[in-house]
Each structure stands twice: as structure tokens, then as C-alpha cells.
Design a protein around this motif. Structure first.
Motif, PDB file in Angstrom:
ATOM      1  N   SER A   1      -8.090-102.744   4.062  1.00  0.00           N
ATOM      2  CA  SER A   1      -8.417-103.920   4.890  1.00  0.00           C
ATOM      3  C   SER A   1      -9.035-105.052   4.087  1.00  0.00           C
ATOM      4  CB  SER A   1      -9.357-103.512   6.014  1.00  0.00           C
ATOM      5  OG  SER A   1     -10.450-102.820   5.462  1.00  0.00           O
ATOM      6  N   ASN A   2      -9.781-104.686   3.015  1.00  0.00           N
ATOM      7  CA  ASN A   2     -10.447-105.761   2.279  1.00  0.00           C
ATOM      8  C   ASN A   2      -9.593-106.332   1.147  1.00  0.00           C
ATOM      9  OD1 ASN A   2     -10.556-103.398   0.964  1.00  0.00           O
ATOM     10  ND2 ASN A   2     -12.642-103.629   0.178  1.00  0.00           N
ATOM     11  N   ARG A   3      -8.385-105.862   1.011  1.00  0.00           N
ATOM     12  CA  ARG A   3      -7.497-106.425  -0.019  1.00  0.00           C
ATOM     13  C   ARG A   3      -6.272-106.985   0.691  1.00  0.00           C
ATOM     14  NH1 ARG A   3      -6.473-101.380  -3.559  1.00  0.00           N
ATOM     15  NH2 ARG A   3      -5.610-102.781  -5.104  1.00  0.00           N
ATOM     16  N   LYS A   4      -5.524-107.783  -0.056  1.00  0.00           N
ATOM     17  CA  LYS A   4      -4.375-108.412   0.579  1.00  0.00           C
ATOM     18  C   LYS A   4      -3.190-107.445   0.595  1.00  0.00           C
ATOM     19  CE  LYS A   4      -2.253-112.920   0.865  1.00  0.00           C
ATOM     20  NZ  LYS A   4      -1.607-112.412   2.037  1.00  0.00           N
TER      21      LYS A   4
ATOM     22  N   PHE B   1      -1.302-101.074  -5.926  1.00  0.00           N
ATOM     23  CA  PHE B   1      -1.765 -99.682  -5.810  1.00  0.00           C
ATOM     24  C   PHE B   1      -2.808 -99.630  -4.706  1.00  0.00           C
ATOM     25  CE2 PHE B   1      -0.405-100.081 -10.216  1.00  0.00           C
ATOM     26  CZ  PHE B   1       0.206 -98.865 -10.497  1.00  0.00           C
ATOM     27  N   PRO B   2      -2.633 -98.795  -3.676  1.00  0.00           N
ATOM     28  CA  PRO B   2      -3.698 -98.639  -2.680  1.00  0.00           C
ATOM     29  C   PRO B   2      -4.973 -98.098  -3.345  1.00  0.00           C
ATOM     30  CG  PRO B   2      -1.658 -97.613  -1.931  1.00  0.00           C
ATOM     31  CD  PRO B   2      -1.466 -97.951  -3.381  1.00  0.00           C
ATOM     32  N   ALA B   3      -6.091 -98.197  -2.651  1.00  0.00           N
ATOM     33  CA  ALA B   3      -7.336 -97.619  -3.164  1.00  0.00           C
ATOM     34  C   ALA B   3      -7.092 -96.143  -3.480  1.00  0.00           C
ATOM     35  CB  ALA B   3      -8.429 -97.757  -2.120  1.00  0.00           C
ATOM     36  N   PRO B   4      -7.670 -95.609  -4.583  1.00  0.00           N
ATOM     37  CA  PRO B   4      -7.381 -94.217  -4.974  1.00  0.00           C
ATOM     38  C   PRO B   4      -7.551 -93.208  -3.838  1.00  0.00           C
ATOM     39  CG  PRO B   4      -8.561 -95.323  -6.728  1.00  0.00           C
ATOM     40  CD  PRO B   4      -8.500 -96.302  -5.590  1.00  0.00           C
ATOM     41  N   LYS B   5      -8.566 -93.364  -2.979  1.00  0.00           N
ATOM     42  CA  LYS B   5      -8.762 -92.349  -1.931  1.00  0.00           C
ATOM     43  C   LYS B   5      -7.626 -92.386  -0.894  1.00  0.00           C
ATOM     44  CE  LYS B   5     -11.624 -94.666   1.465  1.00  0.00           C
ATOM     45  NZ  LYS B   5     -12.566 -94.526   2.511  1.00  0.00           N
ATOM     46  N   HIS B   6      -6.869 -93.471  -0.872  1.00  0.00           N
ATOM     47  CA  HIS B   6      -5.719 -93.525   0.024  1.00  0.00           C
ATOM     48  C   HIS B   6      -4.394 -93.250  -0.695  1.00  0.00           C
ATOM     49  CE1 HIS B   6      -8.483 -95.896   2.843  1.00  0.00           C
ATOM     50  NE2 HIS B   6      -8.383 -94.650   3.248  1.00  0.00           N
TER      51      HIS B   6
END
Ligand code: KG4
Ligand code: ZN
Length: 327
Positions: A124-127, A289-294
């Protein structure tokens, strides 16, 4: 509208809760069972099923607690039904069915790969990159390339012919004496030594495969052969790990470059556990790249696919009834 999603496709018991309207993730719980698999050097399907049976009720409780909800506040239940380990999937789907039936709420089933593909929508906090995409799902169980259209349609372009890239990391790591899963350890180990110009000195090359297919099983054999040489010493292990990592990553990059040429104007999205790799992220600065936890397995991505389908008016309600009648 609040939906609870379950993913038990492999060895993580994951539960997430999403608000369908806002697509906000209200809980995102992952109970990992990798420690239980460590003595075996890989995932044992039977043990994964038993771990899910033990952990899933606790994961559901934690998710509800985290979201400050009671079961009766849930409006929809979702679960991953494919692809994955059949026993593990059965535990998640059976639990979801019982929960939905008990609460009198609809049940929907979601494809795990679609979860990985649409995981960028969780950031949500990235484009979020604009569609269409060339998307690579690269994990311990999958190495598959897709085209995702502006209408969210999915077309498979190619897949591995044998091992998945993460599996190659894990199996090569095992040969080098590392614990399961070895991908993140190889990444960290090689990164520490990034300044040594001689670190990729072993002649391991990406496999030549047609179109958008991949192959990694030969690398494992090559590593085993190199390690069997009399001249191979303990101090060569780091260079061999670096060389193997480079060969795996270059195999992916060759096909990504091909797809970029074949599909101009498409953003490149890379997800799945191997997308956590720091060198891959450095080598592809323009990819998303999505956040590593995702990137690793989680139920938030399953909840997000359900929300996207719900918004599009095509979240199908699964029919679990059995019937003695032919129609
Ligand atoms: O997506 P995931 O959690 O589960 C599967 O669906 O397989 O991916 C796990 C895989 C493992 O093979 C693990 O070794 C690999 O992802 N992995 C990595 C890294 N972090 C996890 N591979 C390379 N570099 C990493 N940093
Ligand atoms: Zn996965």
C-alpha cells in the motif's frame, strides 16, 4: 465486508483478514514450519499436513485477535485450493469449509499462483506498477513466467522443465552443508564476500532452454561433480555458492530480457521466495519486487485476490454440498 483467507499450500500455515471495500489487510499471520522440515533437508508432505492440523486453529485465532474481530464479524471465508501439496491443501480447505458452514458465510477458493502474481497490490505504501506485466513467480515450488493483461487476464508463457529456482538454491545449499532452506543463507553468505573479484570462478552457466522455459537440475549435478574433485577444498565452497547463485539468477534474467523484447511496454514483476534475493534485486533495478514478506508464502495475497475478484463482481462461491442425486 471482512473476509478471512487461509493458505496451507506448502509448509506455512497462513491466515489473513481483509476489508473487501478498502482492500486493507487487517491481519497477516504466518506460522512457518521450516524448522520441522530441517532434519529432512526439505519439505516432507506428511509432516506439513500434520503441522497445519496443529497450527491452523491457532493461526485463525491470532488473526482474529490481531484484527480485533470475533468469528461472527466475518462475512466471507477463502482458502487456497491449488496448486500445492495435496494433504496440506486439504487441511486448509477442510478448515475453511467447516468455518464457513458453521458461520453460515460464503466460501471461495483461490489459486495460489494468482496470489503470488497479484501480491504487488499488497504494497500500500509503494506505487503498484501499472498493468500489463511480465510476471515471474520464482519460489521453492515454482518457476513460471506469465503475461498479466490490463484486464487482469493471465497467460502462462513458460515454466521450469525440472526443478524450481528455489529448489535449486536449497539442493545446492544442502550439498554445500547448509541447512534447509538454503536460499537466504546463500544470499547472505555471498553478499558478505561481494568484493572478491574471484568469487564466481567456477564455470557454471545458465541452461540453454527454448522460449520462456527454465532448467535448473543440471546445476545441482555440476555442483556435485565439482565438489567431488580432489582439488576441491572447504575454502572453495563460498566461491561455488556464489557461482551457482549467479548461474541461477542469470537463467532468470536471460528469460526476463527475452520477455521485455517480446512484450514492449510491459512492467516486470518478480515474486515468490527467490524474489527476496538481494543480488537479483540489484541486478534488476527496473523490475518491481513486492516487499520480501509478501514474496514468500502468505495468506494476505490470497485475501487480496479474493478482494480484487469481489470488486470485479467475479468472486465465485464454492459449492461444497454432496448429493446422492445426479442433478
Ligand atoms: O515462496 P516461498 O516461501 O515458498 C514456496 O512456495 O516455495 O519460497 C521459498 C523458497 C525457498 O526455496 C528458499 O530457499 C527461497 O525461496 N529463498 C531465497 C531467498 N529467500 C528465500 N532464494 C534466494 N535468495 C533469497 N534471499
Ligand atoms: Zn508459493
Amino acid at each position: 465486508m471482512k473476509a478471512l483467507a487461509i493458505d496451507t499450500s506448502c509448509d506455512d500455515s497462513s491466515v489473513a483478514i481483509i476489508n473487501f471495500e478498502s482492500k486493507e489487510i487487517l491481519a497477516d499471520i504466518v506460522f512457518s514450519h521450516t524448522r520441522a522440515m530441517r532434519p529432512y533437508g526439505g519439505v516432507v508432505p506428511e509432516i506439513a499436513s500434520r503441522e497445519h492440523l496443529r497450527s491452523l486453529p491457532r493461526a485463525v485465532e491470532s488473526a482474529l485477535e490481531h484484527a480485533r474481530l470475533k468469528p461472527k464479524d466475518l462475512d466471507w471465508i477463502c482458502a487456497t485450493h491449488r496448486p500445492g501439496l495435496i494433504g496440506a491443501l486439504l487441511v486448509g480447505v477442510s478448515y475453511a469449509k467447516a468455518l464457513a458452514y458453521g458461520l453460515g458465510k460464503p466460501l471461495s477458493v483461490i489459486n495460489h499462483i494468482e496470489g503470488h502474481l497479484f501480491s504487488p497490490f499488497l504494497d500500500s505504501n509503494r506505487k503498484i506498477p501499472e498493468l500489463p506485466w511480465i510476471a515471474l513467480v520464482v519460489s521453492g515450488g515454482h518457476t513460471e513466467m506469465f503475461r498479466v493483461g490490463a484486464d487482469y487476464s493471465i497467460q502462462e508463457l513458460g515454466a521450469t522443465l525440472d526443478d524450481a529456482a528455489g529448489e535449486a538454491f536449497d539442493k545446492i545449499g544442502k550439498l554445500l552443508g547448509l541447512e534447509y532452506p538454503a536460499g537466504a543463507q546463500i544470499d547472505r553468505w555471498v553478499r558478505q564476500d561481494a568484493s572478491d573479484p574471484d568469487r564466481c570462478r567456477f564455470p557454471l552457466r545458465p541452461a540453454q532452454t527454448p522460449d520462456y522455459s527454465f532448467s535448473f537440475s543440471g546445476l545441482k549435478t555440476a555442483v556435485r561433480t565439482l565438489m567431488a574433485a580432489e582439488s576441491f577444498t572447504e575454502s572453495d565452497k563460498l566461491a561455488l555458492a556464489a557461482s551457482a547463485q549467479e548461474a541461477i539468477l542469470q537463467s532468470l534474467i536471460v528469460k526476463i530480457d527475452r520477455a521485455k523484447e517480446g512484450f514492449p511496454g510491459h512492467r516486470v514483476v518478480i515474486t515468490g521466495g527467490v524474489a527476496c534475493n538481494s543480488r537479483l534485486r540489484r541486478l534488476l533495478p527496473d523490475a518491481y519486487f513486492p516487499a520480501p514478506k509478501h514474496c514468500t508464502d502468505n495468506a494476505a495475497m490470497i485475501a487480496m485476490v479474493a478482494a480484487l475478484q469481489w470488486h470485479a463482481g467475479r468472486l465465485a462461491i464454492a459449492d461444497w454440498n454432496v448429493s446422492a442425486m445426479s442433478r
